[in-house]
Write a protein that holds these residues in place. Structure first.
Motif, PDB file in Angstrom:
ATOM      1  N   GLU A   2       0.818  -1.192   0.000  1.00 49.40           N
ATOM      2  CA  GLU A   2       0.000   0.000   0.000  1.00 49.40           C
ATOM      3  C   GLU A   2       0.860   1.253   0.000  1.00 49.40           C
ATOM      4  N   GLU A   5       3.039   2.155   3.085  1.00 50.62           N
ATOM      5  CA  GLU A   5       4.282   1.395   3.223  1.00 50.62           C
ATOM      6  C   GLU A   5       5.318   1.877   2.219  1.00 50.62           C
ATOM      7  N   ARG A 289       3.222   2.371  13.981  1.00 54.23           N
ATOM      8  CA  ARG A 289       2.813   2.697  12.617  1.00 54.23           C
ATOM      9  C   ARG A 289       3.740   2.038  11.593  1.00 54.23           C
ATOM     10  N   ARG A 292       2.881  -1.675  11.478  1.00 60.66           N
ATOM     11  CA  ARG A 292       1.608  -1.840  10.762  1.00 60.66           C
ATOM     12  C   ARG A 292       1.800  -1.652   9.255  1.00 60.66           C
ATOM     13  N   ALA A 293       2.591  -0.642   8.865  1.00 60.45           N
ATOM     14  CA  ALA A 293       2.837  -0.401   7.437  1.00 60.45           C
ATOM     15  C   ALA A 293       3.550  -1.588   6.798  1.00 60.45           C
ATOM     16  N   CYS A 296       0.941  -4.714   6.638  1.00 56.33           N
ATOM     17  CA  CYS A 296      -0.400  -4.567   6.065  1.00 56.33           C
ATOM     18  C   CYS A 296      -0.481  -5.132   4.658  1.00 56.33           C
ATOM     19  N   ALA A 301      -4.973  -3.605   7.573  1.00 57.63           N
ATOM     20  CA  ALA A 301      -4.401  -2.825   8.673  1.00 57.63           C
ATOM     21  C   ALA A 301      -5.275  -2.861   9.920  1.00 57.63           C
TER      22      ALA A 301
END
Length: 397
Positions: A2, A5, A289, A292-293, A296, A301
């Motif tokens: 995404e 990221e 963050r 998560r990036a 994902c 997420a």
């Protein structure tokens, strides 16, 4: 992968290499071209998508060139002018953008030094580039709220009308946010006077100004910290879904996940507020963050959940303590990133900066992939164990 990221990956590259970049050409090669290719998704080596040294004669100006023109659906849609990294971005240094904007189909112009990207359009007058950007993206401190708008300029999701429609709101919101950020960082006298006048009834003398200036600064910092904690709790499922960052709820049991390192060697006490509660720091939120990036790409997420405790900041899959993705052992003399193997044994890796989490991206993705694979296998086993009533042996006549 995404756009969040992809943007974070470029941000890490900029932090690591910006000190080595000395020229405008090097800035374009190291940062601007990766922004166009990696973040926006255009092929910089395909002239049907990206035209370098774009030329369009304007009046008496012949042979002037713009650094890049981005093409979508056969039309030039975005113009990009690049300056050297660390050079301040001033609109007077972008005269080519003004001239080319008026004679091409482009509705978006970007002025950048490789780290900061200023986006312009023609809100004030048709076919005339505005003097102020409607969006400013700084890769030294990415504002996640801007990434959905940036995605609308990407090759895969190009939606120029949506960007233009949102541009005016983005322009003023961005300017207001930058003003507020400045006031929170270094309050001006007018700001101090405005706030002091709401709580102090006397005359605003120099003595009162000197008294209130540090109070305004302290109140602003406390307010921002409280907002961060509240948003974390609300965004990740409320106070019941993880250990509260403000109520000092009990830690999750350490025995749920074995650890390879000696706990005694890493037993420093985390900072707490005056009531002994857990304090979630901005550095921990940044680490969350980043994790998560990274993951994902494996799962949505929304499935990546945070739990802050008195000893570490945990990142879990599906809000399940038996599906740990990472632990952030921050706010101590030495930072550690806790990663997990196939047996859920934690290894604490020393790191110097939060950005070093990216160096362990593969292991974090593998951890999430293992949980997904295990869940899939369990689901298949459960399905196989169910009686098949279509089978004649189980469906006697």
């Amino acid at each position: 992968m995404e756009i969040a990221e992809r943007a974070q990956a470029l941000a890490l590259k900029i932090r690591k290499h910006k000190a080595d970049i000395q020229t405008e050409e090097a800035t374009k090669n190291a940062f601007v071209m990766p922004f166009i290719s990696t973040v926006l998704g255009y092929d910089v080596f395909n002239p049907a998508e990206v035209i370098p040294e774009f030329t369009a004669d304007v009046g008496t100006k012949k042979g002037e060139k713009i650094d890049y023109a981005i093409v979508h659906d056969g039309q030039v849609q975005v113009l990009v002018e690049a300056k050297k990294i660390n050079d301040p971005l001033r609109i007077e240094h972008a005269s080519q953008l003004f001239r080319y904007f008026a004679v091409t189909n482009a509705r978006i112009a970007i002025l950048t030094n490789g780290e900061t990207y200023q986006f312009y359009t023609d809100l004030d007058a048709p076919n005339r580039m505005d003097a102020k950007p409607f969006l400013v993206l700084d890769f030294s401190d990415i504002d996640d709220t801007l990434l959905p708008e940036l995605a609308k300029l990407s090759k895969e999701s190009f939606n120029l009308d949506s960007v233009i429609n949102a541009a005016e709101e983005l322009k003023y919101i961005g300017q207001i946010k930058r003003i507020l950020a400045t006031q929170f960082k270094t309050p001006e006298d007018e700001w101090v006077k405005f706030l002091a006048g709401r709580v102090y009834e006397g005359s605003f003398t120099q003595r009162v100004r000197d008294q209130f200036a540090p109070l305004v600064d302290k109140a602003a910092r406390q307010f921002l910290n409280e907002q961060v904690n509240d948003r974390l709790k609300n965004a990740l499922g409320g106070p019941d879904s993880f250990v509260s960052v403000s109520t000092g709820a009990a830690d999750l049991p350490e025995q749920d996940v074995p650890t390879e390192n000696s706990p005694a060697a890493l037993s420093e006490t985390r900072p707490r507020d005056s009531n002994g509660d857990v304090v979630t720091t901005e550095e921990e939120l940044e680490g969350y963050r980043i994790v998560r990036a990274i993951v994902c790409g494996e799962v949505p997420a929304a499935r990546i959940v945070a739990r802050d405790t008195k000893t570490y900041f945990g990142v879990l899959l599906d809000d399940n303590n038996r599906k740990p993705i990472a632990r952030l052992w921050f706010n101590r003399a030495k930072k550690y990133l806790g990663v997990f193997d196939e047996n859920k044994v934690e290894t604490r890796v020393p790191i110097e900066t939060v950005e070093e989490i990216y160096q362990h991206a593969d292991q974090l993705r593998k951890t999430v992939a293992r949980y997904n694979s295990a869940a899939s296998s369990e689901a298949k086993s459960a399905e196989a164990a169910e009686p098949n009533f279509a089978d004649s042996s189980l469906n006697p006549r």
